[in-house]
Write a protein that holds these residues in place. Sequence first.
Motif, PDB file in Angstrom:
ATOM      1  N   THR A   1      26.875   3.474 -33.387  1.00  0.00           N
ATOM      2  CA  THR A   1      26.463   4.696 -32.711  1.00  0.00           C
ATOM      3  C   THR A   1      27.334   5.848 -33.207  1.00  0.00           C
ATOM      4  OG1 THR A   1      27.949   4.428 -30.815  1.00  0.00           O
ATOM      5  CG2 THR A   1      25.769   3.421 -30.647  1.00  0.00           C
ATOM      6  N   ILE A   2      26.689   6.957 -33.504  1.00  0.00           N
ATOM      7  CA  ILE A   2      27.384   8.178 -33.919  1.00  0.00           C
ATOM      8  C   ILE A   2      26.964   9.272 -32.957  1.00  0.00           C
ATOM      9  CG2 ILE A   2      27.740   9.852 -35.777  1.00  0.00           C
ATOM     10  CD1 ILE A   2      26.707   7.532 -37.671  1.00  0.00           C
ATOM     11  N   THR A   3      27.920   9.835 -32.256  1.00  0.00           N
ATOM     12  CA  THR A   3      27.653  10.889 -31.283  1.00  0.00           C
ATOM     13  C   THR A   3      28.243  12.178 -31.818  1.00  0.00           C
ATOM     14  OG1 THR A   3      27.820   9.221 -29.538  1.00  0.00           O
ATOM     15  CG2 THR A   3      27.792  11.531 -28.861  1.00  0.00           C
ATOM     16  N   ALA A   4      27.371  13.071 -32.253  1.00  0.00           N
ATOM     17  CA  ALA A   4      27.773  14.329 -32.886  1.00  0.00           C
ATOM     18  C   ALA A   4      27.473  15.473 -31.931  1.00  0.00           C
ATOM     19  CB  ALA A   4      27.027  14.513 -34.209  1.00  0.00           C
TER      20      ALA A   4
ATOM     21  N   ASP B   1      33.171  17.778 -31.804  1.00  0.00           N
ATOM     22  CA  ASP B   1      33.781  16.505 -32.182  1.00  0.00           C
ATOM     23  C   ASP B   1      32.693  15.471 -32.507  1.00  0.00           C
ATOM     24  OD1 ASP B   1      36.260  17.672 -31.443  1.00  0.00           O
ATOM     25  OD2 ASP B   1      35.983  17.005 -29.370  1.00  0.00           O
ATOM     26  N   VAL B   2      33.108  14.426 -33.242  1.00  0.00           N
ATOM     27  CA  VAL B   2      32.216  13.326 -33.606  1.00  0.00           C
ATOM     28  C   VAL B   2      32.889  12.020 -33.200  1.00  0.00           C
ATOM     29  CG1 VAL B   2      30.990  12.141 -35.465  1.00  0.00           C
ATOM     30  CG2 VAL B   2      31.308  14.621 -35.563  1.00  0.00           C
ATOM     31  N   GLN B   3      32.163  11.200 -32.450  1.00  0.00           N
ATOM     32  CA  GLN B   3      32.653   9.872 -32.098  1.00  0.00           C
ATOM     33  C   GLN B   3      31.781   8.841 -32.798  1.00  0.00           C
ATOM     34  OE1 GLN B   3      31.378   7.128 -30.129  1.00  0.00           O
ATOM     35  NE2 GLN B   3      32.878   6.691 -28.551  1.00  0.00           N
ATOM     36  N   TRP B   4      32.441   7.895 -33.493  1.00  0.00           N
ATOM     37  CA  TRP B   4      31.732   6.920 -34.329  1.00  0.00           C
ATOM     38  C   TRP B   4      32.174   5.534 -33.884  1.00  0.00           C
ATOM     39  CZ3 TRP B   4      30.204   8.747 -39.735  1.00  0.00           C
ATOM     40  CH2 TRP B   4      29.444   7.781 -40.410  1.00  0.00           C
ATOM     41  N   MET B   5      31.231   4.725 -33.425  1.00  0.00           N
ATOM     42  CA  MET B   5      31.564   3.397 -32.916  1.00  0.00           C
ATOM     43  C   MET B   5      30.744   2.332 -33.631  1.00  0.00           C
ATOM     44  SD  MET B   5      31.259   1.883 -29.013  1.00  0.00           S
ATOM     45  CE  MET B   5      29.499   1.523 -29.191  1.00  0.00           C
ATOM     46  N   THR B   6      31.425   1.350 -34.212  1.00  0.00           N
ATOM     47  CA  THR B   6      30.777   0.181 -34.790  1.00  0.00           C
ATOM     48  C   THR B   6      30.687  -0.889 -33.707  1.00  0.00           C
ATOM     49  OG1 THR B   6      31.735   0.685 -36.964  1.00  0.00           O
ATOM     50  CG2 THR B   6      30.854  -1.534 -36.631  1.00  0.00           C
ATOM     51  N   ALA B   7      29.460  -1.190 -33.278  1.00  0.00           N
ATOM     52  CA  ALA B   7      29.293  -2.234 -32.272  1.00  0.00           C
ATOM     53  C   ALA B   7      29.548  -3.614 -32.873  1.00  0.00           C
ATOM     54  CB  ALA B   7      27.899  -2.159 -31.666  1.00  0.00           C
TER      55      ALA B   7
ATOM     56  N   ILE C   1      22.958   9.093 -32.633  1.00  0.00           N
ATOM     57  CA  ILE C   1      22.362   8.543 -33.850  1.00  0.00           C
ATOM     58  C   ILE C   1      22.781   7.084 -33.971  1.00  0.00           C
ATOM     59  CG2 ILE C   1      22.305   8.730 -36.378  1.00  0.00           C
ATOM     60  CD1 ILE C   1      23.183  11.763 -35.837  1.00  0.00           C
ATOM     61  N   TRP C   2      21.833   6.207 -34.258  1.00  0.00           N
ATOM     62  CA  TRP C   2      22.130   4.806 -34.521  1.00  0.00           C
ATOM     63  C   TRP C   2      21.980   4.560 -36.023  1.00  0.00           C
ATOM     64  CZ3 TRP C   2      19.381   1.251 -30.374  1.00  0.00           C
ATOM     65  CH2 TRP C   2      19.829   1.622 -29.095  1.00  0.00           C
ATOM     66  N   LEU C   3      23.048   4.065 -36.622  1.00  0.00           N
ATOM     67  CA  LEU C   3      23.062   3.712 -38.045  1.00  0.00           C
ATOM     68  C   LEU C   3      23.119   2.188 -38.142  1.00  0.00           C
ATOM     69  CD1 LEU C   3      23.346   4.526 -41.064  1.00  0.00           C
ATOM     70  CD2 LEU C   3      25.827   4.647 -40.678  1.00  0.00           C
ATOM     71  N   ASN C   4      22.191   1.614 -38.894  1.00  0.00           N
ATOM     72  CA  ASN C   4      22.114   0.166 -38.982  1.00  0.00           C
ATOM     73  C   ASN C   4      23.290  -0.409 -39.767  1.00  0.00           C
ATOM     74  OD1 ASN C   4      21.016  -2.343 -38.509  1.00  0.00           O
ATOM     75  ND2 ASN C   4      19.343  -2.146 -39.991  1.00  0.00           N
TER      76      ASN C   4
ATOM     77  N   ALA D   1      36.153   5.375 -34.030  1.00  0.00           N
ATOM     78  CA  ALA D   1      36.825   6.487 -34.713  1.00  0.00           C
ATOM     79  C   ALA D   1      36.442   7.784 -34.023  1.00  0.00           C
ATOM     80  CB  ALA D   1      36.433   6.542 -36.187  1.00  0.00           C
ATOM     81  N   MET D   2      37.391   8.714 -33.973  1.00  0.00           N
ATOM     82  CA  MET D   2      37.146  10.043 -33.415  1.00  0.00           C
ATOM     83  C   MET D   2      37.497  11.073 -34.469  1.00  0.00           C
ATOM     84  SD  MET D   2      36.166  11.475 -30.473  1.00  0.00           S
ATOM     85  CE  MET D   2      36.768  10.595 -29.025  1.00  0.00           C
TER      86      MET D   2
END
Length: 397
Positions: free
Chosen positions: A88-91, A113-119, A145-148, A161-162
């Motif tokens: 998940t990427i929250t921009a 800010d951008v928060q990026w989380m690898t599930a 945004i969901w990135l596969n 990551a932040m």
Amino acid sequence: MTSSSSSSATNAAILRMEPLPSSGPFPTMDPFLFCVYHKDMYPPAANAEMEAPRRGNGMDFNPTAPYRMYHGDAIPGFPQHPHRGFETITATMEGLIDHADSVGNAGRYGAGDVQWMTAGGGVVHSEMFPLLRADQPNPLRFFQIWLNLPSKSKMVDPSFAMFWANDVPQYVSSKTTSEDDATSSSTSTSTTKITNKEKKNYVTLWAGREYWNSGLNNSPPPDSWAADPDNDVAIWHIVLQDKEGALTIPPAHGGKEINRCLFYVEGGNGAVTLNGTPLKQHSAIHLQADQEVVLQLQNASSSSSSPPSPPVEFLLLQGRPIAEPVVQHGPFVMNTQDEIMQAFSDYRATQFGGWPWPRDDMVFDPTKGKFALLNGQETQPPKEKQEPSSTSCEAKE
């Protein structure tokens, strides 16, 4: 223009265009799974608990309301829920979000800010929207945004990551329509945080390397599809405000092999063109990635007494397709149905590590500023350093 035949006949860079839905997820292309634009005009807080004036019903997604409670009760947002198999990427553009997860990471972030989380193999997280101000509205705008993840990375350890707004590069175009601002290094450009963007055309590079002299940009989590430069993943927020200048989007580094889509999300009222083709409606514009495109506000005459037009805003998503089977059920995205069934089984058995926070809709103290808690270490944005305290990550009970 909405058909692919009429679009391609007049503009070779446009593969096809389709109207954006009035609400809900955008149509995305591999390697992206999901993208939704959140725009909520939250009112002042109803009380010191950062609650909204009304209660949610657990499924409040009404697109015609000024704001939505989503799955929240008194505080809008998404209480704890699981994910497996993607990122998940929250921009963010406006407002603040509280994040907490089953790994013990947390944060308050927003306003660029951008928060990026690898599930990865499994994580539970909450995303809540506390109304931090009681004396003025609390508008919130962001893209989720969901990135596969490819099959080899579906079960990696979760990571987080932040990227603070001041560390996210921006490009500000100072070009006229007769100049090429996509590749020139002699022009007045910047890929640092811009404090004065009034009436400028600019791009915020939430992800994407070596565009507009931006260098390497922030590093995605190590197992991300975006971590490999060859995959040419880019996520850009494009804002047009200058009718005297154009903004040129350069070709993708990976050429035709890259999927690229431009989402026209705000403003314009038909007053913007792409390579001379008028964009008459909010659209998903699928582009030939090996070609540059020029965005231009039409220089319509207006009287000095007319109110200024709102900015035109786009989101660009691009990346090399993973080209693997996608099987999704709710919050899990895998390659086979058996893997989906295993995800449900694993979640029932382990809760992906359990929930270490005192409430499902985790929010932090209203007086607390932005922060990121990663692996037990708390940090703040460079210009918002806070004095450490024994309650630095205090929950709001």
